[in-house]
Write an enzyme that holds these catalytic residues in place. Structure first.
Site, mmCIF file in Angstrom:
data_model
loop_
_atom_site.group_PDB
_atom_site.id
_atom_site.type_symbol
_atom_site.label_atom_id
_atom_site.label_comp_id
_atom_site.label_asym_id
_atom_site.label_seq_id
_atom_site.Cartn_x
_atom_site.Cartn_y
_atom_site.Cartn_z
ATOM 1 C CG ASP A 48 -3.060 -0.721 -2.210
ATOM 2 O OD1 ASP A 48 -3.150 0.479 -1.853
ATOM 3 O OD2 ASP A 48 -3.611 -1.637 -1.593
ATOM 4 C CB SER B 284 -0.953 -0.038 1.197
ATOM 5 O OG SER B 284 -1.890 1.000 1.144
#
Length: 452
Positions: A247, A108
């Site tokens: 992400d 992420s």
């Protein structure tokens, strides 16, 4: 410490997170998620399980995704390898092709040396805690080891990106013609698909942070570094800036003057729009305890209820599923629109935010003005006994006193850390100075009362 954190398994790639762990975790996932009525029915019909695997562009994602694919195939699972795609794309594709489960390799918003493994169940939904615990227990249990024709096959998911783009465009209530957007893709998973999608939706697109080299993800760009986006928006005279994280499950924005529009403001805009169009189920928005007091005030003024959860998009989603609600999210930009997605989707959020600008003809600054953002101060008090934060009488008395003094003009929240001996003190007030004074005052009490 448990293997799974708040969003899958995450750590330094080739540190705690090795290829061997990724392979073993995939094998354990096949054991646990290969059970249940649907899976057993497929096996009885002579069909193998199917999984979708995707990743962000970190260099370590190449070997970790390969290890995940190997672990699944060695367990008799057919793998559709989707390559570099956003996390919400992977979740959507699992549901779209009725796969048994899926895996996203990403850390992420973390820096490039880190990586992570997120596992999604059938339908593209995140796993509940108890299933994660079963997978962790299965790491040391016997694995599935079919031979011959029983092993899984690994194939390229050739139309994965196209399916996702078509889905996003089909969700839009209004095209984006006439709007100029600067997209910051964080040198991450959205670098290819996000500019394409916004252009297909009719927007004029300027792109930054879309040259991933495997090492530059989130490096001074993306939703955690908005300065560059803000300056680009002002310099090129764009209507709006949209920032993703690595992400692309987050979306934050900046208006035409370069001012940040955070997740709370985005949710406020979408909630009002959805209510007007009859899409806000129960006239309810689900948000975490960290959402700004201004969000609560703005929603109350417009007849919208705000339901609160603990911090984390998984808890928001759980409450949304329980109540059948259609909108929820976090201040950080994880926004879940359950009519179209099972997780936060930065592209979907940005598209719908701009769609509301196009539908109403109003600027982002004008739309965001429905909510007054109260100054919010957070003080981390370290080296204290976090387990007593909610039970100590002295701390409770201090919180009650400050809350009474603030009245309707502010809010206090104490949150013990889940991993460290630390308590977070958050205060919202009419001014930053007032919030800081009260936060420091409470931090002193916590430091004195909960000292180790």
């Amino acid at each position: 410490m448990p293997l799974f954190g708040t969003d899958g398994v995450r750590g330094l790639a080739n540190g705690p997170l090795t290829a061997d762990l990724a392979l073993t975790l995939a094998q354990a996932t096949a054991v646990v998620l290969g059970q249940g009525r649907t899976a057993e029915a497929r096996k009885a019909a002579g069909k193998r399980l199917t999984a979708v695997v995707a990743r962000d562009p970190r260099v370590s994602g190449e070997f970790l995704a390969a290890a995940v694919c190997a672990g699944l195939a060695s367990s008799g699972v057919d793998v559709l390898e989707a390559g570099v795609l956003p996390t919400p794309a992977a979740a959507y594709l699992i549901a779209d092709i009725d796969a048994d489960f899926g895996v996203m390799v990403s850390a992420s918003h973390n820096p490039a040396p880190d990586n992570g493994i997120k596992i999604f169940a059938r339908g593209g939904v995140k796993l509940p805690d108890e299933v994660e615990q079963r997978i962790e227990a299965a790491l040391s249990a016997p694995k599935l080891q079919p031979t011959g024709a029983g092993v899984g096959r690994i194939r390229r998911f050739a139309d994965a990106e196209d399916r996702y783009v078509v889905h996003l465009l089909a969700s839009l209530p209004h095209r984006l013609d006439g709007l100029h957007v600067v997209l910051d893709c964080a040198h991450g998973a959205a670098s290819g698909v996000s500019p394409e999608t916004f252009r297909d939706a009719g927007a004029r697109v300027t792109v930054i942070g879309a040259d991933p080299d495997g090492l530059n993800i989130n490096d001074g760009v993306g939703s955690t570094h908005l300065d560059s986006l803000a300056s680009h928006v002002v310099r090129v005279g764009a209507d709006v800036g949209i920032a993703h994280d690595g992400d692309a499950d987050r979306c934050l924005a900046v208006d035409a003057r370069g001012r940040i529009v955070d997740g709370d403001q985005i949710m406020a805009i979408l909630a009002v729009s959805m209510k007007e169009r009859g899409h806000l189920v129960g006239d309810t928005l689900v948000a975490t305890v960290m959402s700004n007091l201004g969000l609560h005030r703005a929603m109350s003024d417009r007849g919208i209820t705000v339901e609160q959860t603990g911090v984390g998009d998984r808890y928001v989603l759980e409450r949304m599923n329980e109540g059948g609600f259609s909108l929820g999210g976090e201040q950080s930009g994880h926004v879940i629109m359950s009519e179209y997605a099972t997780t936060g989707d930065g592209l979907l959020t940005g598209l719908h935010l701009m769609s509301e600008m196009a539908r109403t003809g109003r600027s982002l600054a004008d739309l965001a003005s429905i909510m007054t953002v109260y100054p919010q101060v957070l003080v981390n008090v370290r080296g204290v006994d976090r387990t007593r934060a909610s039970s100590d009488a002295g701390v409770a008395a201090a919180v009650a006193e400050v809350s009474a003094e603030l009245g309707d003009s502010g809010r206090v929240l104490l949150r013990p850390s889940g991993t460290e001996e630390m308590v977070r003190v958050m205060v919202e007030a009419a001014s930053a100075d007032i919030a800081q004074d009260y936060a420091d005052r409470l931090a002193d009490v916590v430091r004195e009362r909960l000292a180790l």
